[in-house]
Design a protein around this motif. Structure first.
Motif, PDB file in Angstrom:
ATOM      1  N   ALA A   5      54.709  86.276 -40.900  1.00  0.00           N
ATOM      2  CA  ALA A   5      53.364  86.822 -41.093  1.00  0.00           C
ATOM      3  C   ALA A   5      52.398  85.677 -41.411  1.00  0.00           C
ATOM      4  CB  ALA A   5      53.386  87.829 -42.235  1.00  0.00           C
ATOM      5  N   ALA A   6      51.188  85.757 -40.850  1.00  0.00           N
ATOM      6  CA  ALA A   6      50.187  84.710 -41.085  1.00  0.00           C
ATOM      7  C   ALA A   6      49.600  84.837 -42.486  1.00  0.00           C
ATOM      8  CB  ALA A   6      49.073  84.837 -40.058  1.00  0.00           C
ATOM      9  N   THR A   7      49.228  83.694 -43.046  1.00  0.00           N
ATOM     10  CA  THR A   7      48.528  83.684 -44.339  1.00  0.00           C
ATOM     11  C   THR A   7      47.203  82.928 -44.155  1.00  0.00           C
ATOM     12  OG1 THR A   7      49.462  81.578 -45.031  1.00  0.00           O
ATOM     13  CG2 THR A   7      50.731  83.565 -45.570  1.00  0.00           C
ATOM     14  N   GLU A   8      46.393  82.937 -45.220  1.00  0.00           N
ATOM     15  CA  GLU A   8      45.083  82.252 -45.140  1.00  0.00           C
ATOM     16  C   GLU A   8      45.230  80.786 -44.765  1.00  0.00           C
ATOM     17  OE1 GLU A   8      41.748  82.565 -47.234  1.00  0.00           O
ATOM     18  OE2 GLU A   8      41.695  84.759 -47.225  1.00  0.00           O
ATOM     19  N   THR A   9      46.336  80.153 -45.217  1.00  0.00           N
ATOM     20  CA  THR A   9      46.485  78.716 -44.936  1.00  0.00           C
ATOM     21  C   THR A   9      46.717  78.446 -43.444  1.00  0.00           C
ATOM     22  OG1 THR A   9      48.806  78.906 -45.487  1.00  0.00           O
ATOM     23  CG2 THR A   9      47.370  78.073 -47.231  1.00  0.00           C
ATOM     24  N   ASP A  10      47.086  79.478 -42.684  1.00  0.00           N
ATOM     25  CA  ASP A  10      47.279  79.292 -41.238  1.00  0.00           C
ATOM     26  C   ASP A  10      45.969  79.395 -40.463  1.00  0.00           C
ATOM     27  OD1 ASP A  10      50.130  79.218 -41.477  1.00  0.00           O
ATOM     28  OD2 ASP A  10      50.128  81.403 -41.691  1.00  0.00           O
ATOM     29  N   LEU A  11      44.903  79.841 -41.137  1.00  0.00           N
ATOM     30  CA  LEU A  11      43.683  80.158 -40.392  1.00  0.00           C
ATOM     31  C   LEU A  11      43.066  78.968 -39.646  1.00  0.00           C
ATOM     32  CD1 LEU A  11      42.025  82.862 -42.666  1.00  0.00           C
ATOM     33  CD2 LEU A  11      43.146  83.154 -40.459  1.00  0.00           C
ATOM     34  N   TRP A  29      36.976  86.528 -23.965  1.00  0.00           N
ATOM     35  CA  TRP A  29      35.600  86.605 -23.462  1.00  0.00           C
ATOM     36  C   TRP A  29      34.602  86.239 -24.551  1.00  0.00           C
ATOM     37  CZ3 TRP A  29      35.787  91.545 -19.832  1.00  0.00           C
ATOM     38  CH2 TRP A  29      36.633  91.244 -18.752  1.00  0.00           C
ATOM     39  N   ASP A  30      35.083  85.761 -25.708  1.00  0.00           N
ATOM     40  CA  ASP A  30      34.180  85.116 -26.667  1.00  0.00           C
ATOM     41  C   ASP A  30      33.609  83.887 -25.988  1.00  0.00           C
ATOM     42  OD1 ASP A  30      33.789  86.336 -29.112  1.00  0.00           O
ATOM     43  OD2 ASP A  30      35.648  85.569 -29.998  1.00  0.00           O
ATOM     44  N   THR A  31      32.336  83.616 -26.233  1.00  0.00           N
ATOM     45  CA  THR A  31      31.736  82.435 -25.604  1.00  0.00           C
ATOM     46  C   THR A  31      31.354  81.369 -26.631  1.00  0.00           C
ATOM     47  OG1 THR A  31      29.612  83.567 -25.645  1.00  0.00           O
ATOM     48  CG2 THR A  31      30.852  83.669 -23.575  1.00  0.00           C
ATOM     49  N   GLU A  32      31.376  81.736 -27.923  1.00  0.00           N
ATOM     50  CA  GLU A  32      31.068  80.776 -28.985  1.00  0.00           C
ATOM     51  C   GLU A  32      32.295  80.648 -29.893  1.00  0.00           C
ATOM     52  OE1 GLU A  32      28.298  79.101 -29.178  1.00  0.00           O
ATOM     53  OE2 GLU A  32      27.459  80.176 -27.438  1.00  0.00           O
ATOM     54  N   PRO A  33      32.655  79.419 -30.268  1.00  0.00           N
ATOM     55  CA  PRO A  33      33.808  79.251 -31.177  1.00  0.00           C
ATOM     56  C   PRO A  33      33.638  80.078 -32.450  1.00  0.00           C
ATOM     57  CG  PRO A  33      33.062  77.133 -30.318  1.00  0.00           C
ATOM     58  CD  PRO A  33      32.055  78.148 -29.860  1.00  0.00           C
ATOM     59  N   VAL A  34      34.757  80.575 -32.984  1.00  0.00           N
ATOM     60  CA  VAL A  34      34.691  81.364 -34.221  1.00  0.00           C
ATOM     61  C   VAL A  34      34.796  80.428 -35.419  1.00  0.00           C
ATOM     62  CG1 VAL A  34      35.661  83.455 -33.175  1.00  0.00           C
ATOM     63  CG2 VAL A  34      37.194  81.797 -34.252  1.00  0.00           C
ATOM     64  N   SER A  35      34.180  80.829 -36.514  1.00  0.00           N
ATOM     65  CA  SER A  35      34.229  80.001 -37.730  1.00  0.00           C
ATOM     66  C   SER A  35      35.425  80.427 -38.586  1.00  0.00           C
ATOM     67  CB  SER A  35      32.942  80.188 -38.533  1.00  0.00           C
ATOM     68  OG  SER A  35      32.919  81.512 -39.045  1.00  0.00           O
ATOM     69  N   LEU A  36      35.736  79.608 -39.571  1.00  0.00           N
ATOM     70  CA  LEU A  36      36.838  79.956 -40.484  1.00  0.00           C
ATOM     71  C   LEU A  36      36.518  81.224 -41.271  1.00  0.00           C
ATOM     72  CD1 LEU A  36      38.385  76.822 -42.180  1.00  0.00           C
ATOM     73  CD2 LEU A  36      39.475  78.578 -40.777  1.00  0.00           C
ATOM     74  N   ASP A  37      35.240  81.374 -41.647  1.00  0.00           N
ATOM     75  CA  ASP A  37      34.860  82.587 -42.388  1.00  0.00           C
ATOM     76  C   ASP A  37      35.106  83.836 -41.541  1.00  0.00           C
ATOM     77  OD1 ASP A  37      34.238  81.382 -44.701  1.00  0.00           O
ATOM     78  OD2 ASP A  37      32.063  81.310 -44.346  1.00  0.00           O
ATOM     79  N   GLU A  38      34.766  83.756 -40.259  1.00  0.00           N
ATOM     80  CA  GLU A  38      35.013  84.905 -39.371  1.00  0.00           C
ATOM     81  C   GLU A  38      36.508  85.213 -39.296  1.00  0.00           C
ATOM     82  OE1 GLU A  38      32.006  85.178 -35.705  1.00  0.00           O
ATOM     83  OE2 GLU A  38      32.623  83.143 -36.174  1.00  0.00           O
ATOM     84  N   ARG A  40      38.708  84.538 -41.536  1.00  0.00           N
ATOM     85  CA  ARG A  40      39.138  85.090 -42.827  1.00  0.00           C
ATOM     86  C   ARG A  40      38.881  86.601 -42.856  1.00  0.00           C
ATOM     87  NH1 ARG A  40      36.635  80.788 -45.538  1.00  0.00           N
ATOM     88  NH2 ARG A  40      38.314  79.276 -45.528  1.00  0.00           N
ATOM     89  N   ALA A  41      37.690  86.984 -42.418  1.00  0.00           N
ATOM     90  CA  ALA A  41      37.327  88.411 -42.395  1.00  0.00           C
ATOM     91  C   ALA A  41      38.264  89.162 -41.433  1.00  0.00           C
ATOM     92  CB  ALA A  41      35.874  88.569 -41.956  1.00  0.00           C
ATOM     93  N   TRP A  42      38.595  88.533 -40.326  1.00  0.00           N
ATOM     94  CA  TRP A  42      39.495  89.123 -39.322  1.00  0.00           C
ATOM     95  C   TRP A  42      40.885  89.343 -39.913  1.00  0.00           C
ATOM     96  CZ3 TRP A  42      43.613  86.131 -37.234  1.00  0.00           C
ATOM     97  CH2 TRP A  42      44.229  86.639 -36.092  1.00  0.00           C
ATOM     98  N   LEU A  43      41.371  88.336 -40.667  1.00  0.00           N
ATOM     99  CA  LEU A  43      42.717  88.474 -41.262  1.00  0.00           C
ATOM    100  C   LEU A  43      42.741  89.610 -42.287  1.00  0.00           C
ATOM    101  CD1 LEU A  43      45.576  87.283 -41.188  1.00  0.00           C
ATOM    102  CD2 LEU A  43      44.915  85.767 -43.064  1.00  0.00           C
TER     103      LEU A  43
END
Ligand SMILES: CC(C)(COP(=O)(O)OP(=O)(O)OC[C@H]1O[C@@H](n2cnc3c(N)ncnc32)[C@H](O)[C@@H]1OP(=O)(O)O)[C@@H](O)C(=O)NCCC(=O)NCCS
Length: 314
Positions: A5-11, A29-38, A40-43
């Motif tokens: 299972a993934a943890t925050e440190t894998d983000l 189909w994302d066209t802009e790189p995602v940030s670490l904060d995004e 984190r919210a996704w996890l």
């Protein structure tokens, strides 16, 4: 391969693998790189006990990851999840993608999900092949629904049933296939060997196990197809060739000490295609396809059980 299972440190690693595809391919189909904060919210909206994110870690490095996301927030979709798999560039072609997808599907089945869906850009040959190799089939395509790199993109909709039943169509050299003849309460009917897939078991392993228990045969499996049984259960079928006889028929948990099935007397029986047709073991179109030696349909076909309780067909 060691999935966990993934943890925050894998983000950071998860985001880096993903962002490499954002800028270079139509895998997302994302066209802009995602940030670490995004991320984190996704996890946070991927709890391990419902919608897990899994990582493949090798020598301290995350080389691949995958996730099961809800298909829709509407309750009726609760048993359907969307799979995503990303392998780091430089680590591809070594079975990691399949290992992650297999791990996701097993985990999804254990968590009670029924169907896994993959939404794949139709130009993504590697992903399409990987999904088909892992038991997905293409249910349809949405045309020109995406746009990236100045191009219109089609989306292939693939799906896999996670709580399959599994069975086998065993043929001998004379072209006969193996059926189980059941007699119960004065009725006789024929069924193909098969049964339920246990949690954590692949359909292939289940087909092999069921066949061994029901007929005592060890088999080699090929690909075949799906059909939908009553109550929406899906059965995955494999073409099977007998390798050797390794045991006695009727030894599974559904059989008593006398070798008889708890739902009546059961005997393995080899039938010719013409006999399959006349006994109406299967709906006519499928029986005809099998008699011709065609593959089982690759998309699920709706049909009833093989049960033929009428004396006319004994
Ligand atoms: C798709 C992806 C996950 C495959 O991962 P991988 O580790 O390279 O794949 P595997 O080695 O497990 O191979 C899986 C299957 O895909 C096929 N495949 C892999 N790379 C391929 C390629 N470049 N072209 C065609 N088929 C390919 C293989 O033939 C293999 O099937 P097989 O074992 O039956 O031969 C990887 O290419 C990737 O991360 N791509 C970018 C992200 C992506 O597209 N994700 C899917 C969208 S959710």
């Amino acid at each position: 391969m060691p999935l966990r299972a993934a943890t925050e440190t894998d983000l950071p690693a998860i985001a880096a693998i993903y962002n490499a595809e954002v800028v270079a391919s139509t895998a997302t189909w994302d066209t802009e790189p995602v940030s670490l904060d995004e991320r984190r919210a996704w996890l946070r909206v991927h709890p391990a006990e419902r919608h897990p994110v899994l990582v493949l870690e090798e020598r301290g490095e995350v080389t691949a990851w995958g996730s099961l996301s809800p298909f829709s927030e509407r309750c009726g979709w609760a048993g359907t999840v969307v799979c995503s798999v990303y392998v780091a560039q430089g680590f591809r072609g070594g079975g990691r993608g399949r290992a992650v997808l297999d791990g996701l599907c097993r985990r999804g089945a254990d968590l009670g999900h029924r169907v896994a869906v993959a939404l794949i850009s139709a130009d993504n040959a590697a992903s399409l092949r990987m999904c088909v190799a892992e038991g997905f089939f293409e249910a349809g395509r949405l045309l020109r629904v995406g746009r990236k790199f100045e191009r219109d993109l089609d989306c292939a909709l693939l799906q896999r049933y996670l709580r399959d039943r599994a069975g086998a169509v065993v043929r001998d050299a004379a072209g006969r296939s193996l059926w189980i003849r059941r007699e119960h309460d004065g009725d006789t009917w024929w069924i193909l060997p098969g049964g339920g897939v246990e949690p954590g078991e692949t359909p292939e392993a289940a087909a092999r196990r069921e066949l061994l228990e029901e007929t005592g045969l060890e088999v080699r499996l090929g690909g075949l197809g799906y059909r939908v049984l009553r109550h929406g259960r899906v059965q995955r079928y494999f073409a099977a060739e007998v390798v050797r006889v390794v045991g006695a028929a009727g030894t599974g948990p559904e059989y008593g000490a006398d070798g008889q099935h708890r739902r009546g007397r059961a005997t393995p029986e080899w039938l010719l295609p013409s006999e399959i047709a006349t006994r109406r073991c299967l709906p006519p179109p499928i029986a005809a396809a099998l008699a011709r030696g065609d593959a089982w349909p690759e998309r699920p076909v709706t049909c009833e059980d093989e049960r033929v309780p009428s004396a006319a067909h004994r």
